[in-house]
Write an enzyme that holds these catalytic residues in place. Structure first.
Site, PDB file in Angstrom:
ATOM      1  N   LEU A  29       0.760  -1.110   0.078  1.00  0.00           N
ATOM      2  CA  LEU A  29       0.162  -0.038   0.220  1.00  0.00           C
ATOM      3  C   LEU A  29       0.411   1.387   0.192  1.00  0.00           C
ATOM      4  O   LEU A  29       0.293   2.509  -0.554  1.00  0.00           O
ATOM      5  CB  LEU A  29      -1.336  -0.039   1.427  1.00  0.00           C
ATOM      6  CG  LEU A  29      -2.175   0.937   0.900  1.00  0.00           C
ATOM      7  CD1 LEU A  29      -3.297   0.965   0.176  1.00  0.00           C
ATOM      8  CD2 LEU A  29      -2.727   1.247   2.800  1.00  0.00           C
ATOM      9  N   LYS A  62      16.486  -0.584   0.637  1.00  0.00           N
ATOM     10  CA  LYS A  62      15.312  -0.688  -0.016  1.00  0.00           C
ATOM     11  C   LYS A  62      14.866   0.507  -0.610  1.00  0.00           C
ATOM     12  O   LYS A  62      14.010   1.151  -1.337  1.00  0.00           O
ATOM     13  CB  LYS A  62      14.685  -1.426   1.196  1.00  0.00           C
ATOM     14  CG  LYS A  62      14.509  -2.162   1.604  1.00  0.00           C
ATOM     15  CD  LYS A  62      13.326  -3.060   3.171  1.00  0.00           C
ATOM     16  CE  LYS A  62      13.733  -4.152   3.379  1.00  0.00           C
ATOM     17  NZ  LYS A  62      13.097  -4.767   4.389  1.00  0.00           N
ATOM     18  N   SER A 215      -5.964   2.715   8.662  1.00  0.00           N
ATOM     19  CA  SER A 215      -6.717   2.098   9.614  1.00  0.00           C
ATOM     20  C   SER A 215      -7.207   0.614   9.167  1.00  0.00           C
ATOM     21  O   SER A 215      -6.563   0.488   7.931  1.00  0.00           O
ATOM     22  CB  SER A 215      -7.787   1.825  10.523  1.00  0.00           C
ATOM     23  OG  SER A 215      -8.400   1.737  11.344  1.00  0.00           O
ATOM     24  N   TYR A 238      -3.083  -6.778  16.564  1.00  0.00           N
ATOM     25  CA  TYR A 238      -3.032  -6.162  14.764  1.00  0.00           C
ATOM     26  C   TYR A 238      -4.247  -5.757  14.627  1.00  0.00           C
ATOM     27  O   TYR A 238      -4.605  -4.722  14.727  1.00  0.00           O
ATOM     28  CB  TYR A 238      -2.687  -7.794  13.234  1.00  0.00           C
ATOM     29  CG  TYR A 238      -2.563  -6.527  12.232  1.00  0.00           C
ATOM     30  CD1 TYR A 238      -1.848  -5.321  11.694  1.00  0.00           C
ATOM     31  CD2 TYR A 238      -3.960  -7.109  11.224  1.00  0.00           C
ATOM     32  CE1 TYR A 238      -2.768  -4.822  11.024  1.00  0.00           C
ATOM     33  CE2 TYR A 238      -4.669  -5.590  10.410  1.00  0.00           C
ATOM     34  CZ  TYR A 238      -3.905  -4.960  10.083  1.00  0.00           C
ATOM     35  OH  TYR A 238      -3.824  -4.007   8.458  1.00  0.00           O
ATOM     36  N   LYS A 242      -5.258  -1.056  15.073  1.00  0.00           N
ATOM     37  CA  LYS A 242      -6.309  -0.123  13.814  1.00  0.00           C
ATOM     38  C   LYS A 242      -6.719   0.013  14.845  1.00  0.00           C
ATOM     39  O   LYS A 242      -7.681   1.122  14.578  1.00  0.00           O
ATOM     40  CB  LYS A 242      -6.558  -0.628  13.362  1.00  0.00           C
ATOM     41  CG  LYS A 242      -5.166  -2.114  12.327  1.00  0.00           C
ATOM     42  CD  LYS A 242      -4.858  -0.959  11.379  1.00  0.00           C
ATOM     43  CE  LYS A 242      -3.216  -1.335  10.731  1.00  0.00           C
ATOM     44  NZ  LYS A 242      -2.699  -0.084  10.594  1.00  0.00           N
ATOM     45  N   THR A 291      -1.423  -7.367  -1.339  1.00  0.00           N
ATOM     46  CA  THR A 291      -0.120  -7.311  -0.378  1.00  0.00           C
ATOM     47  C   THR A 291       0.909  -7.796   0.257  1.00  0.00           C
ATOM     48  O   THR A 291      -0.123  -9.405   0.421  1.00  0.00           O
ATOM     49  CB  THR A 291       0.418  -6.048   0.303  1.00  0.00           C
ATOM     50  OG1 THR A 291       0.008  -5.913   1.501  1.00  0.00           O
ATOM     51  CG2 THR A 291      -1.489  -4.976  -0.248  1.00  0.00           C
TER      52      THR A 291
END
Ligand SMILES: NC(=O)c1ccc[n+]([C@@H]2O[C@H](COP(=O)([O-])OP(=O)(O)OC[C@H]3O[C@@H](n4cnc5c(N)ncnc54)[C@H](OP(=O)(O)O)[C@@H]3O)[C@@H](O)[C@H]2O)c1
Length: 439
Positions: A29, A62, A215, A238, A242, A291
């Site tokens: 993302l 990266k 979120s 996780y 959020k 992803t």
């Protein structure tokens, strides 16, 4: 909701450089947010404006790779623009400046170092996008996952209960102190690192700066407890991180949280508190996108994409599938005209801005229900542009009492986070703020 060009009253036309910091930009993302931001900025902002995109990764390799891939994306956009208007790319290319910065959110000294680096430079920030994050899962409960996906595809892939979390994950020690308390890993990567960064970078922000948090649709209330803000004993740390994000952002403008918010984000206009203006925080989510956050091998990743497409074709409003489409809400929060975001929230209430889609992948931005807050913090009110489909089956109606409870919990977590900030600033030492700020 389409993004309109910034017009009169936006205050943006006079700005020559629009500076945005995006964390976790090397993949998924975050990378898509950078690409989409470049595209939308070039075609919605006046030709006089330049985008200075600061993208963060965890190491130099990266960073170089991300710079190369963003450059490639820019060239593709320029070629397409040239196809429509010969020679336009010469004007457009000069309007994007890409620059990598380094931060590891799990190392608070690295967070502090990035803040100090940017403070030394003194360049004003128009927006920050707190995208980087980790799931903290060790795998999937395969029998459960297969059964749920085969029998209840849309709900099971929107609100998954089959990932296996690693409970009690903590960060490495941050200092040499022997009595250093634990820091929850998922909490630190997803919330606390960004929280500290927001406070430390606040001298570079003004009342028009937008602090955009990412979120998730799966931020359900039962995954979070205000008794354990770090999720140290949570089963779903996780999702809990959020929910914490939703609580912090959605209550950030309420009078009851101001004693905390005023210290966290000091006023930028040196006025008495009643007229004080400060940066605003926004909460967005990308819907469901494919992803590497789930950490699946490539074959299973292919199956995941197939399942997501089928869910969309069956009518799910939240299966965006592609990260570029999922980035629509975060980019909206960064560049939408004031009438479409700050002024709209002022009029119709603060919202959780989600990326939603039609069956053919036609993405848009939509208000998303948050249990306890509703769509806009007003009980029973569903503003235009809210998505009422695809909601959690076990959700409770947001009644007046539940809405009051949300605010009480919001105030409590603000207090907890401000307490933690004070403790950790004490351990890490004062931030160096040598520079004056260019406006
Ligand atoms: N995928 C979805 O469907 C979905 C749904 C809802 C919300 N989200 C949210 O979207 C955001 C991005 O996730 P994604 O799906 O794009 O996953 P991703 O591809 O795994 O990207 C995560 C990014 O965060 C970075 N990151 C992880 N730990 C970090 C740390 N300690 N310090 C600095 N950067 C760190 C990663 O860098 P490295 O490559 O160096 O690890 C990577 O750039 C997350 O906040 C996630 O919760 C995703």
């Amino acid at each position: 909701m389409d993004v309109q060009p910034q017009g009169a009253g936006g205050g943006a036309e006079e700005k020559v450089t629009f500076t945005v910091l995006v964390t976790g930009a090397n993949s998924g993302l975050g990378f898509a947010i950078c690409c989409r931001l470049i595209d939308e900025f070039l075609f919605t902002r006046p030709q006089s404006q330049t985008l200075h995109l600061l993208f963060s990764t965890r190491d130099a390799r990266k960073s170089e790779d991300t710079l190369r891939r963003l450059g490639k994306h820019l060239q593709k956009t320029l070629r397409e623009a040239n196809g429509r208007t010969m020679g336009i790319s010469l004007l457009l290319e000069a309007r994007v400046k890409l620059e990598g910065v380094l931060v590891d959110l799990l190392e608070l000294r690295s967070v502090k170092a990035l803040a100090e680096q940017l403070l030394r430079r003194g360049q004003r920030l128009d927006a920050v996008v707190w995208n980087a994050g980790i799931a903290g899962w060790k795998g999937l409960d395969w029998p459960k996952a297969i059964w749920h996906i085969l029998t209840d595809l849309i709900h099971a892939s929107t609100y998954p209960t089959y990932p296996i979390p690693i409970e009690g994950l903590v960060t490495k020690a941050q200092t040499e102190a022997r009595d250093e308390p634990k820091l929850g890993q998922v909490f630190t990567a997803n919330v606390f690192g960004h929280y500290l960064l927001t406070h430390w970078l606040s001298p570079l922000m003004d009342s028009e700066t937008r602090v955009v948090w990412i979120s998730s649709i799966s931020a359900l209330p039962e995954t979070f407890s205000a008794d354990d803000v770090q999720g140290l004993s949570a089963h779903m740390a996780y999702e809990g991180s959020k929910r914490l994000t939703d609580l912090l952002v959605l209550t950030s403008e309420l009078p009851s949280t101001q004693p905390y918010v005023q210290n966290f984000l000091p006023a930028t206009n040196h006025q008495p508190q009643a007229q004080a203006s400060r940066p605003k925080m926004y909460v967005t989510h990308p819907g469901v996108v494919g992803t590497s956050i789930a950490g699946l091998p490539w074959l299973l990743e292919l199956l995941m994409f197939a399942a997501f497409y089928i869910a969309r074709w069956l009518g799910s409003p939240w299966h965006l599938v592609s990260a570029y489409k999922g980035a629509v809400s975060a980019v909206f929060a960064v560049i939408a005209h004031p009438s479409q975001l700050p002024e709209l929230e002022q009029r119709e209430g603060k919202g959780k801005w989600g990326s939603a889609t039609g069956v053919y992948g036609d993405e848009r931005v939509a208000r998303t229900e948050v249990e306890g807050w509703g769509f806009c913090g007003r009980v029973g009110v569903v503003p235009t542009g809210s998505v009422t489909a695809g909601r959690y089956r076990g959700r409770k109606e947001t009644t007046r009492e539940v809405r009051e409870g949300f605010e009480v919990e919001g105030r409590r977590v603000w207090g907890e986070l401000e307490g933690l900030r004070g403790e950790w600033e004490g351990r890490l030492g004062a931030i160096k703020q040598e520079a004056s700020v260019d406006v």
